[in-house]
Design an enzyme around this catalytic site. Sequence first.
Site, mmCIF file in Angstrom:
data_model
loop_
_atom_site.group_PDB
_atom_site.id
_atom_site.type_symbol
_atom_site.label_atom_id
_atom_site.label_comp_id
_atom_site.label_asym_id
_atom_site.label_seq_id
_atom_site.Cartn_x
_atom_site.Cartn_y
_atom_site.Cartn_z
ATOM 1 N N CYS A 172 0.832 -1.202 0.000
ATOM 2 C CA CYS A 172 0.000 0.000 0.000
ATOM 3 C C CYS A 172 0.874 1.263 0.000
ATOM 4 O O CYS A 172 1.586 1.506 -0.974
ATOM 5 C CB CYS A 172 -0.976 -0.049 1.178
ATOM 6 N N HIS A 199 -3.809 -5.198 0.252
ATOM 7 C CA HIS A 199 -3.272 -5.653 1.549
ATOM 8 C C HIS A 199 -3.258 -7.182 1.619
ATOM 9 O O HIS A 199 -4.274 -7.780 1.978
ATOM 10 C CB HIS A 199 -4.126 -5.086 2.687
ATOM 11 N N GLU A 218 -2.084 -9.026 3.770
ATOM 12 C CA GLU A 218 -2.134 -9.513 5.152
ATOM 13 C C GLU A 218 -3.551 -9.674 5.678
ATOM 14 O O GLU A 218 -3.757 -10.329 6.692
ATOM 15 C CB GLU A 218 -1.335 -8.574 6.075
#
Length: 517
Positions: free
Chosen positions: A79, A167, A169
């Site tokens: 990001c 993202h 994660e």
Amino acid sequence: MEEKIIILDFGSQTTQLIGRRIRELNVYCEIVPYNKFPHGDESVKGVILSGSPFSVYDREAFKVDLSGIRGKLPILGICYGAQFIAYTNGGKVEPAGSREYGRARLGRFEHDNPLLKGVREHSQVWMSHGDTITAVPDNFRVIASTDEVAVAAYQVEDEQVWGVQFHPEVYHSVDGTLMLKNFVVDICGCRQTWSSASFVDSTVAELKEQIGNDRVILGLSGGVDSSVAAVLLNRAIGRNLTCIFVDHGLLRKNEFHDVLHDYECLGLNVIGVDASEKFFKDLEGVSDPEQKRKIIGRDFVEVFNAEARKITDARWLAQGTIYPDRIESLNITGKVIKSHHNVGGLPKEMNLRLCEPLKWLFKDEVRRVGRELGIPEHLIGRHPFPGPGLAVRILGDITREKVRILQDADDIFIRGLRDWKVKDADGKEVSLYDQVWQAGVILLPVRSVGVMGDERTYERAVALRAVTSTDAMTADWAHLPYDFLAQVSNDIINKVKGVNRVAYDISSKPPSTIEWE
Ligand code: XMP
């Protein structure tokens, strides 16, 4: 030497999550402030740049010079991290349309790129950015796009440098963990050997080396973190560890004796101090929540210090501080600061050095280490409990009688949660206790009218609180079965003298908090 990944934290809310995902891959990682890269540490195998609340154009935006890292170690920007690398190399970053939030699907992508190996066609990724990369520098190659985001991912030509604007994660990026695995395992070459067993072995060896024959003091609270820290230290230095467990009289029913017994069974050298008299005396007539906390904090330090001073040859103070405590306190944007509630203000003349063997672990890892050390499940799986104990669950002033009522009601609720079995998502039988993050009863400063037999009653009301959460920063009220709530309410009203009404708290955090005070 334990190999590791360094995550440079630019202040994103998901930085910790990146760390967790990598640990789940059995790769050790550390999160450091964006400008604190440990140059010269040869155990570092790769670097991840996190997201950030800032835009690359903000004056306060965090900037870092990557020249000492680039070319030496693989880099993955996530990001803001990706935008920062693109922007500082001559790319263009501009405000994005509102559609760059939420779910997106990877449309075109380079299937054979090392970062994207194994990623499925149209794989869902999670976007959350206000800015977007509109042009990449000449030597950057776009390796993935979505319908809305042209530069979903890029790689710098002939370099081990990648950027992703989504993202990986977060849970909603379905192949996100795979991409992180591609990065840390295939690209950085980490071996996935980080485990609770390897942690115990290496930490015990380090503690032996660090502490030698010195004596160490540790404050036990009955909670998971301090218990695991104690057992770990006990394994390293045995009787040179002295644990102090203070009873302020505001613990759960029978907790002091039960937990003290558990500690003794674990072979810990523990001193139990019943200081409840002092706490009750000092709290008499005090109803202000902050005032109560202050008195308890001060008394706790006094009692703990009086015991600690008796151990005249102590050289170290050990604490069960865990990683999230530290990240929250260090949070670089200064937006979330949670003070942690460990023992503070030890006498200066004691000159103790601090030992925090769990300071790199997340809560679930602390639990895994605890199991590895053979700590019984009922200690490991315990709900968090606030340092000031039942004092923050008795609204208004505190008396022994109120504590007795609350302990009895709380005991019924907690036992009930432990005994009530349900099936989890995998069809396994679990207790409600294990399904909630934290639960307890609150004694309200109101009386209400009731009827028992033919008698009118005018007694106290209690509220039940049970929440689901992953980190206590946010929480939702637990949707406990009505039949269960009915049974607990019945039991409390029938068995706890002085209570004739039970309510269930259905507030989430935010805007409420978990505790009522
Ligand atoms: P709140 O009420 O802020 O609680 O939503 C978040 C978590 O912190 C615990 N808590 C405390 N723990 N000392 C502690 O050690 C305190 O003063 C304290 N206040 C709240 C609370 O039980 C929950 O897990």
